[in-house]
Design an enzyme around this catalytic site. Sequence first.
Site, PDB file in Angstrom:
ATOM      1  N   HIS A   1     -13.649  -4.089   9.181  1.00  0.00           N
ATOM      2  CA  HIS A   1     -12.890  -3.314  10.178  1.00  0.00           C
ATOM      3  C   HIS A   1     -13.783  -2.863  11.331  1.00  0.00           C
ATOM      4  CE1 HIS A   1      -8.902  -2.326   7.982  1.00  0.00           C
ATOM      5  NE2 HIS A   1      -9.421  -3.429   7.483  1.00  0.00           N
TER       6      HIS A   1
ATOM      7  N   VAL B   1     -13.199  -4.399  15.575  1.00  0.00           N
ATOM      8  CA  VAL B   1     -12.832  -3.446  16.627  1.00  0.00           C
ATOM      9  C   VAL B   1     -14.102  -3.023  17.372  1.00  0.00           C
ATOM     10  CG1 VAL B   1     -11.727  -1.233  17.125  1.00  0.00           C
ATOM     11  CG2 VAL B   1     -10.892  -2.640  15.217  1.00  0.00           C
TER      12      VAL B   1
ATOM     13  N   GLY C   1     -16.607  -4.673  18.016  1.00  0.00           N
ATOM     14  CA  GLY C   1     -17.818  -5.307  17.502  1.00  0.00           C
ATOM     15  C   GLY C   1     -18.491  -4.502  16.407  1.00  0.00           C
TER      16      GLY C   1
ATOM     17  N   ASP D   1     -20.620  -2.235  15.505  1.00  0.00           N
ATOM     18  CA  ASP D   1     -21.406  -1.184  16.162  1.00  0.00           C
ATOM     19  C   ASP D   1     -21.227   0.170  15.496  1.00  0.00           C
ATOM     20  OD1 ASP D   1     -18.821  -0.533  16.841  1.00  0.00           O
ATOM     21  OD2 ASP D   1     -19.260  -0.146  18.954  1.00  0.00           O
TER      22      ASP D   1
ATOM     23  N   PRO E   1      -5.885  -7.613  11.113  1.00  0.00           N
ATOM     24  CA  PRO E   1      -4.786  -8.404  10.544  1.00  0.00           C
ATOM     25  C   PRO E   1      -3.886  -7.557   9.648  1.00  0.00           C
ATOM     26  CG  PRO E   1      -6.821  -8.834   9.353  1.00  0.00           C
ATOM     27  CD  PRO E   1      -7.182  -7.921  10.495  1.00  0.00           C
TER      28      PRO E   1
ATOM     29  N   HIS F   1     -11.006 -10.220  -1.031  1.00  0.00           N
ATOM     30  CA  HIS F   1      -9.952  -9.596  -1.835  1.00  0.00           C
ATOM     31  C   HIS F   1     -10.120  -9.908  -3.323  1.00  0.00           C
ATOM     32  CE1 HIS F   1      -7.073  -9.066   1.884  1.00  0.00           C
ATOM     33  NE2 HIS F   1      -8.145  -8.294   1.916  1.00  0.00           N
ATOM     34  N   THR F   2     -11.231 -10.478  -3.705  1.00  0.00           N
ATOM     35  CA  THR F   2     -11.582 -10.658  -5.119  1.00  0.00           C
ATOM     36  C   THR F   2     -12.015  -9.336  -5.753  1.00  0.00           C
ATOM     37  OG1 THR F   2     -13.053 -11.833  -6.645  1.00  0.00           O
ATOM     38  CG2 THR F   2     -13.977 -11.326  -4.511  1.00  0.00           C
TER      39      THR F   2
ATOM     40  N   ASP G   1      -7.308  -8.409  -7.231  1.00  0.00           N
ATOM     41  CA  ASP G   1      -7.534  -9.558  -8.123  1.00  0.00           C
ATOM     42  C   ASP G   1      -7.280  -9.063  -9.540  1.00  0.00           C
ATOM     43  OD1 ASP G   1      -8.515 -11.409  -9.920  1.00  0.00           O
ATOM     44  OD2 ASP G   1     -10.484 -11.618  -8.968  1.00  0.00           O
TER      45      ASP G   1
HETATM   46  C1  HEM Z   1      -7.277 -12.103   6.369  1.00  0.00           C
HETATM   47  C2  HEM Z   1      -6.618 -11.005   6.731  1.00  0.00           C
HETATM   48  C3  HEM Z   1      -6.696  -9.712   5.957  1.00  0.00           C
HETATM   49  C4  HEM Z   1      -5.657  -8.890   5.726  1.00  0.00           C
HETATM   50  C5  HEM Z   1      -4.222  -9.085   6.191  1.00  0.00           C
HETATM   51  C6  HEM Z   1      -6.150  -7.799   4.931  1.00  0.00           C
HETATM   52  C7  HEM Z   1      -5.371  -6.735   4.497  1.00  0.00           C
HETATM   53  C8  HEM Z   1      -5.772  -5.808   3.570  1.00  0.00           C
HETATM   54  C9  HEM Z   1      -4.929  -4.773   3.027  1.00  0.00           C
HETATM   55  C10 HEM Z   1      -3.484  -4.522   3.421  1.00  0.00           C
HETATM   56  C11 HEM Z   1      -5.655  -4.096   2.097  1.00  0.00           C
HETATM   57  C12 HEM Z   1      -5.183  -2.934   1.226  1.00  0.00           C
HETATM   58  C13 HEM Z   1      -5.448  -1.632   1.956  1.00  0.00           C
HETATM   59  C14 HEM Z   1      -4.886  -0.443   1.221  1.00  0.00           C
HETATM   60  O1  HEM Z   1      -3.755  -0.455   0.751  1.00  0.00           O
HETATM   61  O2  HEM Z   1      -5.616   0.541   1.092  1.00  0.00           O
HETATM   62  C15 HEM Z   1      -6.975  -4.691   2.066  1.00  0.00           C
HETATM   63  C16 HEM Z   1      -7.992  -4.286   1.252  1.00  0.00           C
HETATM   64  C17 HEM Z   1      -9.267  -4.825   1.301  1.00  0.00           C
HETATM   65  N1  HEM Z   1      -9.722  -5.769   2.183  1.00  0.00           N
HETATM   66 FE1  HEM Z   1      -8.601  -6.887   3.416  1.00  0.00          FE
HETATM   67  N2  HEM Z   1      -7.476  -7.980   4.697  1.00  0.00           N
HETATM   68  C18 HEM Z   1      -7.857  -9.124   5.318  1.00  0.00           C
HETATM   69  C19 HEM Z   1      -9.138  -9.640   5.366  1.00  0.00           C
HETATM   70  C20 HEM Z   1     -10.237  -9.020   4.806  1.00  0.00           C
HETATM   71  C21 HEM Z   1     -11.597  -9.422   5.047  1.00  0.00           C
HETATM   72  C22 HEM Z   1     -12.030 -10.532   5.988  1.00  0.00           C
HETATM   73  C23 HEM Z   1     -12.382  -8.598   4.296  1.00  0.00           C
HETATM   74  C24 HEM Z   1     -13.876  -8.552   4.191  1.00  0.00           C
HETATM   75  C25 HEM Z   1     -14.678  -9.536   4.461  1.00  0.00           C
HETATM   76  C26 HEM Z   1     -11.493  -7.714   3.572  1.00  0.00           C
HETATM   77  C27 HEM Z   1     -11.884  -6.797   2.636  1.00  0.00           C
HETATM   78  C28 HEM Z   1     -11.034  -5.985   1.928  1.00  0.00           C
HETATM   79  C29 HEM Z   1     -11.455  -5.186   0.796  1.00  0.00           C
HETATM   80  C30 HEM Z   1     -12.818  -5.202   0.132  1.00  0.00           C
HETATM   81  C31 HEM Z   1     -10.352  -4.439   0.407  1.00  0.00           C
HETATM   82  C32 HEM Z   1     -10.275  -3.406  -0.725  1.00  0.00           C
HETATM   83  C33 HEM Z   1     -10.613  -2.055  -0.167  1.00  0.00           C
HETATM   84  C34 HEM Z   1     -10.756  -0.965  -1.215  1.00  0.00           C
HETATM   85  O3  HEM Z   1     -10.596  -1.209  -2.407  1.00  0.00           O
HETATM   86  O4  HEM Z   1     -11.071   0.177  -0.819  1.00  0.00           O
HETATM   87  N3  HEM Z   1     -10.202  -7.984   3.918  1.00  0.00           N
HETATM   88  N4  HEM Z   1      -7.006  -5.725   2.976  1.00  0.00           N
END
Ligand code: HEM
Length: 325
Positions: free
Chosen positions: A64, A68, A70, A72, A163, A193-194, A245
């Site tokens: 994140h 947004v 960059g 930074d 996204p 998301h693993t 996951d």
């Molecule tokens: C491809 C598009 C992506 C979408 C639409 C997306 C969307 C989301 C959403 C909706 C959540 C759940 C947030 C919540 O309910 O609190 C989430 C969690 C998460 N995302 Fe993504 N994400 C994307 C890509 C990424 C990328 C690229 C990364 C990191 C390289 C990432 C890392 C994570 C992690 C680690 C969580 C878990 C956070 C936690 O447990 O505190 N995501 N994401």
Amino acid sequence: MKKPCTLFVILLLPLLITTVSAQLRFNYYSATCPNVESIVRNAVTQKFRQTFVTAPGTLRLFFHDCLVRGCDASVILASSTNTAEKDHPDDVTLAGDGFDTVIKAKAAVDRDPNCRNKVSCADILALATRDVIALTGGPSYPVELGRLDGRISTKASVQRQLPHPEFSLDQLNSMFASHGLTQTDMIALSGAHTIGFSHCNKFSKRIYKFSKTRQIDPTLDPTYATQLRQMCPINVDPTIAINMDPTTPRTFDNVYYKNLQKGMGLFSSDQILFTDSRSKDIVNIFAANNTAFQQAFVTAITKLGRVGVKTGKQGEIRRDCTAVN
Ligand code: HEM
Ligand SMILES: *[C@@H]1O[C@H](CO)[C@@H](O)[C@H](O)[C@H]1NC(C)=O
């Protein structure tokens, strides 16, 4: 008259951008803070032992931040009027433990008199991200350094930069492409998301109100959909979060892609990677070969770490990661 200007944009702008990212280097702090990597790793390891959320929280925070303004550390800046990046609806669910990881690692760095006020919060976040990936069983990799911290963080700048879980493949691709990331990079990074958690409202439409004629998204495995309904009943407590996951929620592995093959992607933005023929082949490769996934992930997160990097007068080394100097 217009031609020279257009030529400048076409030929020189990419060069300028390359120069900025080229200023990142592996040994950036070798003279000023030679132990920065071990100091950060120790602080992150200690925090990880206290709570697992350290890992997904830090990893998502880095993503994140970079998308947004960059990479930074602008996402870490706090505002007394709640108008900083972190106050935008797309950022309010960022786990506090991610922020706390950077703040603790920064404190550890600054306890070394040689290092005090020499290492940026943006670089500490990049290092901490590498460390949490390794701590959860993922690959370790050298981190390019030399990012400066931004001085601006606004709620408005988050708008349309991150996204959403119902994005189509085209929307995902164009958002990542705007930062120089390919579809393969996007698929590899989605493998984040693993690990980690999601709140029920992020996917409840898929299990209750998919369309006028269907309650449940047909790309979801029916058994998994039933499990999701049990964990996320209608009118669920909005603070409840579930594993993204369901198979190996605490391990950074390629099971995310194996889940997609079984209709067990939590968001439609996850499942679409397998249902769309343009991205399916890469999902199958990553599902079959953890090494291939890890290599692609390291390539992609290194590219992510170059997005919008600030150098020179564009930024500073923040003394307190939550406030500009
Ligand atoms: C491809 C598009 C992506 C979408 C639409 C997306 C969307 C989301 C959403 C909706 C959540 C759940 C947030 C919540 O309910 O609190 C989430 C969690 C998460 N995302 Fe993504 N994400 C994307 C890509 C990424 C990328 C690229 C990364 C990191 C390289 C990432 C890392 C994570 C992690 C680690 C969580 C878990 C956070 C936690 O447990 O505190 N995501 N994401
Ligand atoms: C797995 O991927 C790695 C890296 O791309 C490659 O070198 C290796 O040959 C692949 N293994 C198999 C069994 O395909």
